[in-house]
Design a protein around this motif. Structure first.
Motif, PDB file in Angstrom:
ATOM      1  N   ARG A  53       0.843  -1.185   0.000  1.00 28.71           N
ATOM      2  CA  ARG A  53       0.000   0.000   0.000  1.00 28.71           C
ATOM      3  C   ARG A  53       0.877   1.233   0.000  1.00 28.71           C
ATOM      4  O   ARG A  53       1.809   1.351   0.804  1.00 28.71           O
ATOM      5  CB  ARG A  53      -0.896   0.008   1.228  1.00 28.71           C
ATOM      6  CG  ARG A  53      -1.904   1.141   1.233  1.00 28.71           C
ATOM      7  CD  ARG A  53      -2.744   1.050   2.456  1.00 28.71           C
ATOM      8  NE  ARG A  53      -1.929   1.416   3.610  1.00 28.71           N
ATOM      9  CZ  ARG A  53      -2.348   2.175   4.601  1.00 28.71           C
ATOM     10  NH1 ARG A  53      -3.573   2.610   4.618  1.00 28.71           N
ATOM     11  NH2 ARG A  53      -1.561   2.470   5.600  1.00 28.71           N
ATOM     12  N   TYR A  56      -0.055   7.506  -0.340  1.00 27.27           N
ATOM     13  CA  TYR A  56      -1.110   8.309  -0.975  1.00 27.27           C
ATOM     14  C   TYR A  56      -1.473   7.679  -2.310  1.00 27.27           C
ATOM     15  O   TYR A  56      -0.638   7.051  -2.963  1.00 27.27           O
ATOM     16  CB  TYR A  56      -0.634   9.746  -1.206  1.00 27.27           C
ATOM     17  CG  TYR A  56      -0.112  10.406   0.037  1.00 27.27           C
ATOM     18  CD1 TYR A  56      -0.977  10.817   1.042  1.00 27.27           C
ATOM     19  CD2 TYR A  56       1.255  10.601   0.225  1.00 27.27           C
ATOM     20  CE1 TYR A  56      -0.498  11.407   2.196  1.00 27.27           C
ATOM     21  CE2 TYR A  56       1.738  11.196   1.367  1.00 27.27           C
ATOM     22  CZ  TYR A  56       0.860  11.599   2.350  1.00 27.27           C
ATOM     23  OH  TYR A  56       1.334  12.175   3.492  1.00 27.27           O
ATOM     24  N   ALA A  57      -2.703   7.875  -2.722  1.00 27.35           N
ATOM     25  CA  ALA A  57      -3.133   7.387  -4.035  1.00 27.35           C
ATOM     26  C   ALA A  57      -2.495   8.251  -5.120  1.00 27.35           C
ATOM     27  O   ALA A  57      -2.283   9.455  -4.936  1.00 27.35           O
ATOM     28  CB  ALA A  57      -4.653   7.442  -4.144  1.00 27.35           C
ATOM     29  N   ASP A  58      -2.174   7.643  -6.271  1.00 31.35           N
ATOM     30  CA  ASP A  58      -1.581   8.408  -7.369  1.00 31.35           C
ATOM     31  C   ASP A  58      -2.679   9.078  -8.195  1.00 31.35           C
ATOM     32  O   ASP A  58      -3.857   9.062  -7.819  1.00 31.35           O
ATOM     33  CB  ASP A  58      -0.662   7.534  -8.222  1.00 31.35           C
ATOM     34  CG  ASP A  58      -1.393   6.361  -8.866  1.00 31.35           C
ATOM     35  OD1 ASP A  58      -2.623   6.267  -8.706  1.00 31.35           O
ATOM     36  OD2 ASP A  58      -0.733   5.555  -9.525  1.00 31.35           O
ATOM     37  N   ARG A  59      -2.311   9.652  -9.329  1.00 31.35           N
ATOM     38  CA  ARG A  59      -3.273  10.404 -10.144  1.00 31.35           C
ATOM     39  C   ARG A  59      -4.405   9.543 -10.668  1.00 31.35           C
ATOM     40  O   ARG A  59      -5.514  10.025 -10.874  1.00 31.35           O
ATOM     41  CB  ARG A  59      -2.539  11.058 -11.322  1.00 31.35           C
ATOM     42  CG  ARG A  59      -1.613  12.142 -10.892  1.00 31.35           C
ATOM     43  CD  ARG A  59      -0.906  12.758 -12.054  1.00 31.35           C
ATOM     44  NE  ARG A  59       0.054  13.747 -11.580  1.00 31.35           N
ATOM     45  CZ  ARG A  59       0.896  14.372 -12.350  1.00 31.35           C
ATOM     46  NH1 ARG A  59       0.914  14.125 -13.644  1.00 31.35           N
ATOM     47  NH2 ARG A  59       1.727  15.248 -11.840  1.00 31.35           N
ATOM     48  N   GLU A  60      -4.113   8.261 -10.929  1.00 33.31           N
ATOM     49  CA  GLU A  60      -5.152   7.354 -11.427  1.00 33.31           C
ATOM     50  C   GLU A  60      -5.999   6.775 -10.296  1.00 33.31           C
ATOM     51  O   GLU A  60      -6.926   6.024 -10.543  1.00 33.31           O
ATOM     52  CB  GLU A  60      -4.521   6.202 -12.231  1.00 33.31           C
ATOM     53  CG  GLU A  60      -3.927   6.627 -13.557  1.00 33.31           C
ATOM     54  CD  GLU A  60      -2.521   7.170 -13.410  1.00 33.31           C
ATOM     55  OE1 GLU A  60      -1.778   6.693 -12.521  1.00 33.31           O
ATOM     56  OE2 GLU A  60      -2.177   8.089 -14.155  1.00 33.31           O
ATOM     57  N   GLY A  61      -5.653   7.049  -9.057  1.00 36.16           N
ATOM     58  CA  GLY A  61      -6.389   6.536  -7.915  1.00 36.16           C
ATOM     59  C   GLY A  61      -5.845   5.229  -7.378  1.00 36.16           C
ATOM     60  O   GLY A  61      -6.447   4.629  -6.493  1.00 36.16           O
ATOM     61  N   ASN A  62      -4.715   4.754  -7.917  1.00 37.18           N
ATOM     62  CA  ASN A  62      -4.123   3.498  -7.440  1.00 37.18           C
ATOM     63  C   ASN A  62      -3.423   3.714  -6.112  1.00 37.18           C
ATOM     64  O   ASN A  62      -2.600   4.607  -5.980  1.00 37.18           O
ATOM     65  CB  ASN A  62      -3.103   2.961  -8.450  1.00 37.18           C
ATOM     66  CG  ASN A  62      -3.737   2.623  -9.777  1.00 37.18           C
ATOM     67  OD1 ASN A  62      -4.897   2.259  -9.829  1.00 37.18           O
ATOM     68  ND2 ASN A  62      -2.977   2.765 -10.841  1.00 37.18           N
ATOM     69  N   ARG A  63      -3.741   2.893  -5.157  1.00 33.13           N
ATOM     70  CA  ARG A  63      -3.066   2.963  -3.868  1.00 33.13           C
ATOM     71  C   ARG A  63      -2.391   1.638  -3.522  1.00 33.13           C
ATOM     72  O   ARG A  63      -1.474   1.588  -2.727  1.00 33.13           O
ATOM     73  CB  ARG A  63      -4.056   3.337  -2.774  1.00 33.13           C
ATOM     74  CG  ARG A  63      -3.375   3.580  -1.456  1.00 33.13           C
ATOM     75  CD  ARG A  63      -4.225   4.327  -0.508  1.00 33.13           C
ATOM     76  NE  ARG A  63      -3.463   4.584   0.702  1.00 33.13           N
ATOM     77  CZ  ARG A  63      -3.911   5.244   1.717  1.00 33.13           C
ATOM     78  NH1 ARG A  63      -5.116   5.747   1.676  1.00 33.13           N
ATOM     79  NH2 ARG A  63      -3.161   5.428   2.768  1.00 33.13           N
ATOM     80  N   TYR A  64      -2.861   0.564  -4.131  1.00 30.97           N
ATOM     81  CA  TYR A  64      -2.323  -0.760  -3.864  1.00 30.97           C
ATOM     82  C   TYR A  64      -1.566  -1.265  -5.088  1.00 30.97           C
ATOM     83  O   TYR A  64      -2.010  -1.092  -6.217  1.00 30.97           O
ATOM     84  CB  TYR A  64      -3.446  -1.734  -3.501  1.00 30.97           C
ATOM     85  CG  TYR A  64      -4.127  -1.349  -2.209  1.00 30.97           C
ATOM     86  CD1 TYR A  64      -3.573  -1.708  -0.997  1.00 30.97           C
ATOM     87  CD2 TYR A  64      -5.298  -0.604  -2.206  1.00 30.97           C
ATOM     88  CE1 TYR A  64      -4.181  -1.345   0.196  1.00 30.97           C
ATOM     89  CE2 TYR A  64      -5.905  -0.239  -1.023  1.00 30.97           C
ATOM     90  CZ  TYR A  64      -5.337  -0.616   0.170  1.00 30.97           C
ATOM     91  OH  TYR A  64      -5.934  -0.244   1.346  1.00 30.97           O
TER      92      TYR A  64
END
Length: 134
Positions: A53, A56-64
């Protein structure tokens, strides 16, 4: 100075230029404070043992992340510099995990100051004792 190995896991989506700039920053911090960077190795993108994990989430919303890029940095520096390098890595969003190991190399056995801990000197001393007893 202590020989360290820093193994870090970066996001597999991290851009090459960002990781190169990070490695240059780390190397510059080590060298400017009297350390020596021996090697930087990119082990490529690999499957992670479990899902990591990000902070913070990236620009695409990926956190995992299920894949990560593994990078090793081998360097000689003082413990204070090692903590500074850890601080830089902890603040970088591209790095998922980092681990510092106190590295060992073959020369550590040879360059010991104390003869009682040096296996090579002990072997020579034992041979001298055997030859002196004959």
């Amino acid at each position: 100075m202590v020989f360290y190995e820093c193994l870090m896991t970066a996001k597999n989506t991290a851009h090459y230029n960002n990781l190169t700039a990070l490695m240059k920053d780390i190397s510059l911090k080590i060298v400017n404070n009297g350390g020596i960077v021996r090697s930087i190795q990119n082990h490529g993108v690999r499957q992670l043992p479990h899902r990591f994990r990000a902070k913070y989430a990236d620009r695409e919303g990926n956190r995992y992340y299920e894949k990560g890029r593994f990078i090793s940095v081998f360097y000689d520096a003082s413990p204070g510099i090692m903590r500074q390098v850890e601080g830089v890595l902890n603040l970088d969003e591209q790095i998922l995990r980092n681990t510092h190991l106190k590295g060992r190399n073959k020369f550590m056995d040879v360059n010991n100051v104390r003869e009682t801990k040096n296996p090579y000197i002990q072997e020579i001393l034992q041979e001298d004792e055997r030859s002196g007893a004959n």
